[in-house]
Design an enzyme around this catalytic site. Structure first.
Site, PDB file in Angstrom:
ATOM      1  CG  ASN A   1      50.725  -9.846 114.629  1.00 13.91           C
ATOM      2  OD1 ASN A   1      51.665 -10.026 113.851  1.00 13.91           O
ATOM      3  ND2 ASN A   1      50.704 -10.375 115.850  1.00 13.91           N
ATOM      4  CD1 TRP A   2      48.848  -9.484 108.050  1.00 12.98           C
ATOM      5  CD2 TRP A   2      50.409  -9.557 106.439  1.00 12.98           C
ATOM      6  NE1 TRP A   2      48.373  -8.767 106.982  1.00 12.98           N
ATOM      7  CE2 TRP A   2      49.307  -8.791 105.982  1.00 12.98           C
ATOM      8  CE3 TRP A   2      51.506  -9.727 105.597  1.00 12.98           C
ATOM      9  CZ2 TRP A   2      49.282  -8.212 104.715  1.00 12.98           C
ATOM     10  CZ3 TRP A   2      51.486  -9.145 104.346  1.00 12.98           C
ATOM     11  CH2 TRP A   2      50.382  -8.403 103.904  1.00 12.98           C
TER      12      TRP A   2
ATOM     13  CD  GLU B   1      51.221 -15.673 118.276  1.00  9.68           C
ATOM     14  OE1 GLU B   1      51.846 -15.097 117.370  1.00  9.68           O
ATOM     15  OE2 GLU B   1      49.985 -15.806 118.261  1.00  9.68           O
TER      16      GLU B   1
ATOM     17  N   GLY C   1      44.823 -10.829 114.139  1.00  8.12           N
ATOM     18  CA  GLY C   1      45.673 -11.878 113.598  1.00  8.12           C
ATOM     19  C   GLY C   1      45.037 -12.500 112.371  1.00  8.12           C
ATOM     20  N   GLY C   2      44.403 -13.654 112.561  1.00  7.43           N
ATOM     21  CA  GLY C   2      43.864 -14.431 111.445  1.00  7.43           C
ATOM     22  C   GLY C   2      43.029 -13.632 110.457  1.00  7.43           C
TER      23      GLY C   2
HETATM   24  P1  13P Z   1      43.913 -13.803 116.250  1.00  5.62           P
HETATM   25  O1  13P Z   1      43.121 -12.615 115.735  1.00  5.62           O
HETATM   26  O2  13P Z   1      44.290 -14.758 115.166  1.00  5.62           O
HETATM   27  O3  13P Z   1      43.265 -14.436 117.432  1.00  5.62           O
HETATM   28  O4  13P Z   1      45.303 -13.200 116.780  1.00  5.62           O
HETATM   29  C1  13P Z   1      45.283 -12.104 117.606  1.00  5.62           C
HETATM   30  C2  13P Z   1      46.662 -11.632 117.756  1.00  5.62           C
HETATM   31  O5  13P Z   1      47.495 -12.296 118.336  1.00  5.62           O
HETATM   32  C3  13P Z   1      47.019 -10.349 117.146  1.00  5.62           C
HETATM   33  O6  13P Z   1      48.279  -9.944 117.550  1.00  5.62           O
END
Ligand code: 13P
Length: 255
Positions: A13-14, A100, A237-238
């Site tokens: 998930n960018w 988010e 995410g990251g």
């Molecule tokens: P991170 O991997 O950056 O914690 O984000 C997770 C996320 O929200 C994937 O949708």
């Protein structure tokens, strides 16, 4: 012991990262690194990156997803994107109800449900996110909350449509914080999601459901998380913004 029944899915998930040209470059870098994956590989990208991402992923095992979808087919909804627009652009997956969006953009359990239905009716695969805040966890509401969010998101989803649903358990306190849930917490949370699905659709359907974990999953902790009975994949995410890190997670899921 039903893990073999379920598709393992690693999805990036960018979020609001990467321009179209950066998207193309990152996917070109990822393609050779994930080509032998033993799991499904998905990259969910910003709307504006979709054409470049679909083009770059063509002929590879990388599927492209969006990060949101509107619940109406068309009309006066300035700034929104419909499910048909996404499918015509070559999108196969869509993230729905990310925390988010719930926190910053007024997403509710009801709109998550409407978006899920719109996605499924258009033939998209829905990656539906659920997760508790730290406060909810400390109050002891994790199970109640996860089951409620799961059932709300799936209201009016048929058993047939459920086959195109992935649920991602993403504890809000673990997202982007570097604090990962322990493998036991991830397994337990995913188990609550699966139990909620079993209560509505029956045990067989629940055992066939792919439930991902998301929240600071990275190259170092992926293998331990993915080894858990209820963890069928990850929403990343990251670490999905770095080709090597993402590929290492894909490799861990392919074991
Ligand atoms: P991170 O991997 O950056 O914690 O984000 C997770 C996320 O929200 C994937 O949708």
């Amino acid at each position: 012991m039903n893990k073999a029944k379920r598709a393992a899915v690693i999805a990036g998930n960018w979020k609001m990262n990467k321009t179209p040209s950066e998207a193309k470059a990152l996917i070109e870098e990822m393609k050779p690194l994930v080509k032998d994956a033993g799991c499904d590989v998905v990259l969910c990208v910003p709307f504006i990156d979709i054409p470049a991402a679909v083009e770059a992923a063509k002929g590879s095992n990388i599927k492209i997803g969006a990060e949101n979808v509107h619940f109406k087919a068309s009309g006066a909804y300035t700034g929104e994107v419909s499910a048909d627009m996404l499918t015509e652009a070559g999108v196969e997956y869509v993230v729905i109800g990310h925390s988010e969006r719930r926190t910053y953009f007024g997403e509710t359990d009801q709109t998550v449900n409407l978006r899920t239905l719109a996605a499924l009716n258009a033939g998209l695969k829905a990656i539906v996110c659920v997760g508790e805040t730290l406060e909810q966890r400390e109050l002891g509401y994790t199970e109640t909350l996860l089951k409620f969010q799961t059932k709300m998101a799936l209201t009016n989803v048929t058993a047939e449509q459920l086959k195109n649903v992935i649920i991602a358990y993403e504890p809000v306190w673990a997202i982007g914080t570097g604090v990962t849930a322990t493998a036991e917490q991830a397994d337990e949370g995913n188990g609550f999601v699966r139990a909620a699905v079993a209560e509505v659709y029956g045990e067989d359907a629940a055992q066939a459901l792919t439930v991902q974990y998301g929240g600071s999953m990275n190259a170092g902790n992926a293998e331990e998380l993915l080894a858990k009975e209820n963890v069928d994949g990850g929403l990343i995410g990251g670490a999905s913004l770095k080709a090597k890190d993402f590929a290492a997670i894909v490799a861990a899921a392919s074991k």
